[in-house]
Motif scaffolding. Structure first.
Motif, PDB file in Angstrom:
ATOM      1  N   ARG A 178       0.818  -1.226   0.000  1.00  0.00           N
ATOM      2  CA  ARG A 178       0.000   0.000   0.000  1.00  0.00           C
ATOM      3  C   ARG A 178       0.845   1.267   0.000  1.00  0.00           C
ATOM      4  NH1 ARG A 178      -0.398  -2.040   5.302  1.00  0.00           N
ATOM      5  NH2 ARG A 178       0.131  -0.588   7.001  1.00  0.00           N
ATOM      6  N   TYR A 179       2.134   1.138   0.328  1.00  0.00           N
ATOM      7  CA  TYR A 179       2.996   2.318   0.327  1.00  0.00           C
ATOM      8  C   TYR A 179       3.588   2.616  -1.054  1.00  0.00           C
ATOM      9  CZ  TYR A 179       2.752   1.340   5.321  1.00  0.00           C
ATOM     10  OH  TYR A 179       2.303   1.086   6.587  1.00  0.00           O
ATOM     11  N   ALA A 180       3.481   1.685  -1.985  1.00  0.00           N
ATOM     12  CA  ALA A 180       4.069   1.890  -3.308  1.00  0.00           C
ATOM     13  C   ALA A 180       3.431   3.052  -4.069  1.00  0.00           C
ATOM     14  CB  ALA A 180       3.985   0.602  -4.128  1.00  0.00           C
ATOM     15  N   PRO A 181       2.089   3.192  -4.089  1.00  0.00           N
ATOM     16  CA  PRO A 181       1.501   4.282  -4.887  1.00  0.00           C
ATOM     17  C   PRO A 181       1.799   5.682  -4.381  1.00  0.00           C
ATOM     18  CG  PRO A 181      -0.116   2.548  -4.441  1.00  0.00           C
ATOM     19  CD  PRO A 181       1.058   2.284  -3.566  1.00  0.00           C
ATOM     20  N   VAL A 182       2.200   5.832  -3.100  1.00  0.00           N
ATOM     21  CA  VAL A 182       2.435   7.175  -2.564  1.00  0.00           C
ATOM     22  C   VAL A 182       3.897   7.580  -2.651  1.00  0.00           C
ATOM     23  CG1 VAL A 182       0.455   7.078  -1.017  1.00  0.00           C
ATOM     24  CG2 VAL A 182       2.675   6.266  -0.215  1.00  0.00           C
ATOM     25  N   SER A 183       4.712   6.760  -3.286  1.00  0.00           N
ATOM     26  CA  SER A 183       6.106   7.130  -3.473  1.00  0.00           C
ATOM     27  C   SER A 183       6.237   8.053  -4.675  1.00  0.00           C
ATOM     28  CB  SER A 183       6.967   5.875  -3.682  1.00  0.00           C
ATOM     29  OG  SER A 183       6.649   5.267  -4.921  1.00  0.00           O
ATOM     30  N   PHE A 184       7.437   8.656  -4.816  1.00  0.00           N
ATOM     31  CA  PHE A 184       7.675   9.555  -5.946  1.00  0.00           C
ATOM     32  C   PHE A 184       7.778   8.778  -7.256  1.00  0.00           C
ATOM     33  CE2 PHE A 184       9.533  12.099  -2.399  1.00  0.00           C
ATOM     34  CZ  PHE A 184       8.648  13.172  -2.500  1.00  0.00           C
ATOM     35  N   VAL A 185       7.853   7.460  -7.171  1.00  0.00           N
ATOM     36  CA  VAL A 185       7.962   6.656  -8.385  1.00  0.00           C
ATOM     37  C   VAL A 185       6.691   6.743  -9.217  1.00  0.00           C
ATOM     38  CG1 VAL A 185       8.218   4.290  -9.248  1.00  0.00           C
ATOM     39  CG2 VAL A 185       9.630   5.099  -7.354  1.00  0.00           C
ATOM     40  N   ALA A 237      -1.911   5.383 -14.457  1.00  0.00           N
ATOM     41  CA  ALA A 237      -0.889   4.555 -15.099  1.00  0.00           C
ATOM     42  C   ALA A 237       0.357   4.466 -14.216  1.00  0.00           C
ATOM     43  CB  ALA A 237      -0.530   5.123 -16.464  1.00  0.00           C
ATOM     44  N   GLY A 238       0.719   5.590 -13.579  1.00  0.00           N
ATOM     45  CA  GLY A 238       1.882   5.585 -12.692  1.00  0.00           C
ATOM     46  C   GLY A 238       1.679   4.706 -11.477  1.00  0.00           C
ATOM     47  N   VAL A 239       0.475   4.732 -10.901  1.00  0.00           N
ATOM     48  CA  VAL A 239       0.175   3.890  -9.739  1.00  0.00           C
ATOM     49  C   VAL A 239       0.273   2.415 -10.108  1.00  0.00           C
ATOM     50  CG1 VAL A 239      -1.678   3.165  -8.191  1.00  0.00           C
ATOM     51  CG2 VAL A 239      -1.208   5.595  -8.516  1.00  0.00           C
ATOM     52  N   VAL A 240      -0.310   2.060 -11.264  1.00  0.00           N
ATOM     53  CA  VAL A 240      -0.237   0.669 -11.718  1.00  0.00           C
ATOM     54  C   VAL A 240       1.229   0.262 -11.922  1.00  0.00           C
ATOM     55  CG1 VAL A 240      -0.823  -0.919 -13.583  1.00  0.00           C
ATOM     56  CG2 VAL A 240      -2.527   0.704 -12.751  1.00  0.00           C
ATOM     57  N   GLY A 241       2.011   1.149 -12.541  1.00  0.00           N
ATOM     58  CA  GLY A 241       3.422   0.864 -12.748  1.00  0.00           C
ATOM     59  C   GLY A 241       4.187   0.743 -11.440  1.00  0.00           C
ATOM     60  N   ALA A 242       3.877   1.612 -10.464  1.00  0.00           N
ATOM     61  CA  ALA A 242       4.554   1.552  -9.167  1.00  0.00           C
ATOM     62  C   ALA A 242       4.234   0.254  -8.441  1.00  0.00           C
ATOM     63  CB  ALA A 242       4.158   2.757  -8.312  1.00  0.00           C
ATOM     64  N   LEU A 243       2.987  -0.186  -8.526  1.00  0.00           N
ATOM     65  CA  LEU A 243       2.618  -1.454  -7.899  1.00  0.00           C
ATOM     66  C   LEU A 243       3.371  -2.622  -8.542  1.00  0.00           C
ATOM     67  CD1 LEU A 243      -1.244  -0.954  -7.522  1.00  0.00           C
ATOM     68  CD2 LEU A 243       0.461  -0.940  -5.692  1.00  0.00           C
ATOM     69  N   GLY A 244       3.414  -2.608  -9.884  1.00  0.00           N
ATOM     70  CA  GLY A 244       4.137  -3.672 -10.580  1.00  0.00           C
ATOM     71  C   GLY A 244       5.620  -3.665 -10.256  1.00  0.00           C
ATOM     72  N   LEU A 245       6.210  -2.471 -10.203  1.00  0.00           N
ATOM     73  CA  LEU A 245       7.636  -2.369  -9.888  1.00  0.00           C
ATOM     74  C   LEU A 245       7.921  -2.854  -8.477  1.00  0.00           C
ATOM     75  CD1 LEU A 245      10.426  -1.398 -10.842  1.00  0.00           C
ATOM     76  CD2 LEU A 245       9.861   0.864  -9.929  1.00  0.00           C
ATOM     77  N   TRP A 246       7.047  -2.503  -7.539  1.00  0.00           N
ATOM     78  CA  TRP A 246       7.233  -2.949  -6.145  1.00  0.00           C
ATOM     79  C   TRP A 246       7.171  -4.459  -6.057  1.00  0.00           C
ATOM     80  CZ3 TRP A 246       4.902  -5.762  -2.372  1.00  0.00           C
ATOM     81  CH2 TRP A 246       5.314  -5.549  -1.051  1.00  0.00           C
ATOM     82  N   VAL A 288      14.751   6.284   6.229  1.00  0.00           N
ATOM     83  CA  VAL A 288      14.375   7.215   5.161  1.00  0.00           C
ATOM     84  C   VAL A 288      12.858   7.276   5.065  1.00  0.00           C
ATOM     85  CG1 VAL A 288      14.618   7.781   2.721  1.00  0.00           C
ATOM     86  CG2 VAL A 288      16.498   6.667   3.940  1.00  0.00           C
ATOM     87  N   GLU A 289      12.316   8.504   5.080  1.00  0.00           N
ATOM     88  CA  GLU A 289      10.873   8.715   5.026  1.00  0.00           C
ATOM     89  C   GLU A 289      10.525   9.710   3.919  1.00  0.00           C
ATOM     90  OE1 GLU A 289       9.255   8.934   9.378  1.00  0.00           O
ATOM     91  OE2 GLU A 289      11.278   9.777   9.371  1.00  0.00           O
ATOM     92  N   PRO A 290      10.324   9.248   2.689  1.00  0.00           N
ATOM     93  CA  PRO A 290       9.804  10.152   1.653  1.00  0.00           C
ATOM     94  C   PRO A 290       8.446  10.701   2.084  1.00  0.00           C
ATOM     95  CG  PRO A 290      10.640   8.124   0.685  1.00  0.00           C
ATOM     96  CD  PRO A 290      10.620   7.916   2.168  1.00  0.00           C
ATOM     97  N   LEU A 291       8.087  11.880   1.588  1.00  0.00           N
ATOM     98  CA  LEU A 291       6.926  12.598   2.113  1.00  0.00           C
ATOM     99  C   LEU A 291       5.655  11.762   2.081  1.00  0.00           C
ATOM    100  CD1 LEU A 291       5.664  15.173   3.211  1.00  0.00           C
ATOM    101  CD2 LEU A 291       5.414  15.981   0.857  1.00  0.00           C
ATOM    102  N   GLY A 292       5.332  11.167   0.918  1.00  0.00           N
ATOM    103  CA  GLY A 292       4.093  10.401   0.821  1.00  0.00           C
ATOM    104  C   GLY A 292       4.081   9.214   1.755  1.00  0.00           C
ATOM    105  N   VAL A 293       5.192   8.512   1.833  1.00  0.00           N
ATOM    106  CA  VAL A 293       5.300   7.354   2.724  1.00  0.00           C
ATOM    107  C   VAL A 293       5.194   7.793   4.176  1.00  0.00           C
ATOM    108  CG1 VAL A 293       6.866   5.537   3.487  1.00  0.00           C
ATOM    109  CG2 VAL A 293       6.621   6.010   1.048  1.00  0.00           C
ATOM    110  N   ARG A 294       5.823   8.919   4.505  1.00  0.00           N
ATOM    111  CA  ARG A 294       5.801   9.399   5.898  1.00  0.00           C
ATOM    112  C   ARG A 294       4.395   9.785   6.336  1.00  0.00           C
ATOM    113  NH1 ARG A 294       7.141  14.753   7.550  1.00  0.00           N
ATOM    114  NH2 ARG A 294       8.123  15.073   5.507  1.00  0.00           N
ATOM    115  N   LEU A 295       3.595  10.346   5.421  1.00  0.00           N
ATOM    116  CA  LEU A 295       2.227  10.725   5.776  1.00  0.00           C
ATOM    117  C   LEU A 295       1.394   9.512   6.169  1.00  0.00           C
ATOM    118  CD1 LEU A 295       1.486  13.440   3.053  1.00  0.00           C
ATOM    119  CD2 LEU A 295       2.030  13.781   5.475  1.00  0.00           C
ATOM    120  N   LEU A 296       1.778   8.334   5.696  1.00  0.00           N
ATOM    121  CA  LEU A 296       1.077   7.101   6.063  1.00  0.00           C
ATOM    122  C   LEU A 296       1.761   6.392   7.232  1.00  0.00           C
ATOM    123  CD1 LEU A 296       0.128   5.588   2.583  1.00  0.00           C
ATOM    124  CD2 LEU A 296      -1.225   7.044   4.090  1.00  0.00           C
TER     125      LEU A 296
END
Length: 504
Positions: A178-185, A237-246, A288-296
């Motif tokens: 669930r943290y993959a879509p909120v990353s900068f990726v 499309a980016g969220v789908v790609g981030a999930l696949g990459l994770w 390391v806490e990227p902003l989106g991940v840190r908010l969760l």
């Protein structure tokens, strides 16, 4: 023509490397065959074009397989008592050797094709800069790769004393996805997907049709909503790609502590990776806490260590990551396990920095936000009032965001000493809490600009041979920052300090 067999202690790569090369090149050729065939039909008939492409494909695959056959025949390696030797090359013969005492990493990687054949690529490295510090055996059997890893990382049992368990330290929790879509990726992949659509359509000469098709879909839609819809489509499309990459990177993740003091990370769905970190070379951890991940409420854990591979192949492979983005409490507890500490240094109470540091961040952030606004205002006054409205809109949005980020960056600042470790924290878009072993500090750098001097601030940087090489406590109180550095490693900075009679 007969050849002389290599001595018994020399070994060759697996001969199936020729098959792997042929299959890889065949896949690339197959992907290029259709557009090349369509291009040739402009000058000849379709059957002739197909025949030409087929003949060219056979030639390319044959040449590639033949070249790899020569590489296999001319490549051999040997594990000696003191050195690891690799000989390769036909016209330009290369003979390379690494001292076994300097070897710090033996990493195993296998893409899907290698895994199906039971093969792996082995990278043996000293952790130093430059290609000469790494030997690559591509490929050998998985059993041979495991044998080399155990043999070359075999050390006397020098693991530090502690009560923390051996064996499995962490294993994948599928809920972490669930943290993959909120990353900068995600936004990066979304932009890349949109660019790829336009680029591919240009290659096949259909870019105009794609633009026209999109225009027809939004013919009766206002421009603003059209932009919003396209941005949302790219983000999906980016969220789908981030999930696949994770999933590809972290599936089957497992962190283990092996006998003798070696941390081993294994992960990967299609491409499997095995990365080993000697605890003797571990100098700390970085939360390391990227902003989106840190908010969760999540964070990832990186190793601060000497001796990890630094070649081109490993730069973008999360080579030092011990734990992917996971709940912050889990990352803190794993940090304690990895460092063999009862209490995690990354959770230590930090000394806040002076309010003057907040003022500096507010000024920097507002300057960055208002700079484009001022440029748009000037252009609007000279060219068109439309730019003035755009400038106003940018100011309304950018200024509050800039203030919030500046205040968050100030709250992130902190430093402390926690047992054997010094701890520094900074950042907002990417917050980093680094716990560095005090014994691993090899020097201090103290910086104080004119503006910092007026505000009574300075920045102290601990330099080390591990990790990023430098960890900084930004904008500390001048006397407090110097005391922090002097207490962390007394013998380094104390001789250069001049204390007032009151402090003495």
């Amino acid at each position: 023509m007969s050849t002389v067999a290599p001595p018994a202690d020399w070994r060759r790569l697996d001969p199936r490397t020729v098959l792997v090369t042929a299959l890889v090149v065949a896949g690339v050729v197959a992907g290029a065959a259709i557009p090349v065939t369509l291009g040739l039909t402009r000058w000849s008939s379709l059957p002739v074009a197909v025949l030409q492409v087929f003949a060219g494909a056979v030639l390319i695959i044959g040449v590639a397989a033949g070249a790899d056959r020569v590489r296999w025949h001319r490549t051999r390696y040997r594990i000696g008592e003191e050195h690891v030797d690799l000989h390769t090359g036909l016209l330009l013969v290369k003979r390379r050797s690494l001292a076994r005492s300097r070897i710090r990493t033996v990493d195993l990687t296998a893409n899907l094709m290698l895994r199906l054949l039971g093969l792996v690529t082995v990278r043996i490295g000293t952790g130093e800069q430059g290609s000469d510090s790494t030997l690559e055996l591509d490929p050998v059997t998985r059993a041979e790769g495991e044998r080399l890893r155990r043999l070359l990382l075999e050390r006397a049992a020098t693991a530090p004393a502690g009560v923390h368990r051996e064996g499995e330290l962490a294993v994948l929790d599928p809920r972490w996805i669930r943290y993959a879509p909120v990353s900068f990726v995600a936004p990066m992949l979304g932009g890349a997907a949109a660019g790829a659509v336009m680029q591919v359509s240009e290659w096949v000469g259909a870019q105009g049709q794609v633009i026209a098709w999109v225009g027809d879909r939004f013919r009766d839609t206002p421009l603003l909503w059209t932009i919003i819809a396209l941005v949302l489509a790219a983000l999906v499309a980016g969220v789908v790609g981030a999930l696949g990459l994770w999933i590809e990177m972290w599936w089957n993740y497992r962190l283990e502590r092996e006998p003798g003091g070696t941390l081993r990370v294994r992960r990967g769905l299609f491409t499997s990776r095995s990365i080993s970190v000697e605890e003797a070379r571990l100098r700390g951890v970085d939360l390391v806490e990227p902003l989106g991940v840190r908010l969760l409420g999540a964070a990832r854990l990186d190793a601060i260590t000497t001796g990890l591979a630094k070649d081109h192949e490993s730069k973008n492979a999360d080579h030092n990551t011990l734990l992917p983005a996971a709940p912050r409490t889990r990352a803190d507890s794993l940090a304690a396990d990895v460092l063999r500490e009862a209490d995690t240094p990354t959770g230590a109470a930090l000394t806040p920095h002076p309010r003057a540091a907040r003022s500096r961040r507010l000024r920097w952030s507002l300057a960055a936000a208002l700079g484009p606004v001022l440029i748009l205002t000037l252009l609007g006054a000279l060219l068109t009032p439309v730019l003035l409205w755009i400038a106003l809109g940018c100011a309304v949005v950018a200024v509050p965001v800039a203030v919030v980020l500046a205040l968050d960056a100030y709250r992130a600042l902190g430093h402390a000493l926690s047992g054997r470790y010094l701890v520094t924290r900074s950042g907002t878009l990417r917050r980093s809490t680094a716990a560095l072993e005090r014994a691993g500090v090899i020097g201090w750098t103290v910086k104080q600009s004119v503006f910092q001097r007026r505000a009574g601030l300075l920045s102290v940087t601990a330099t080390t041979a591990a990790g990023g090489g430098a960890y900084t406590a930004y904008d500390t109180d001048a006397s407090e920052g110097l005391d922090f550095a002097a207490e962390a490693v007394p013998e380094l900075l104390e001789p250069f300090l001049e204390r007032s009679p009151k402090e003495a």
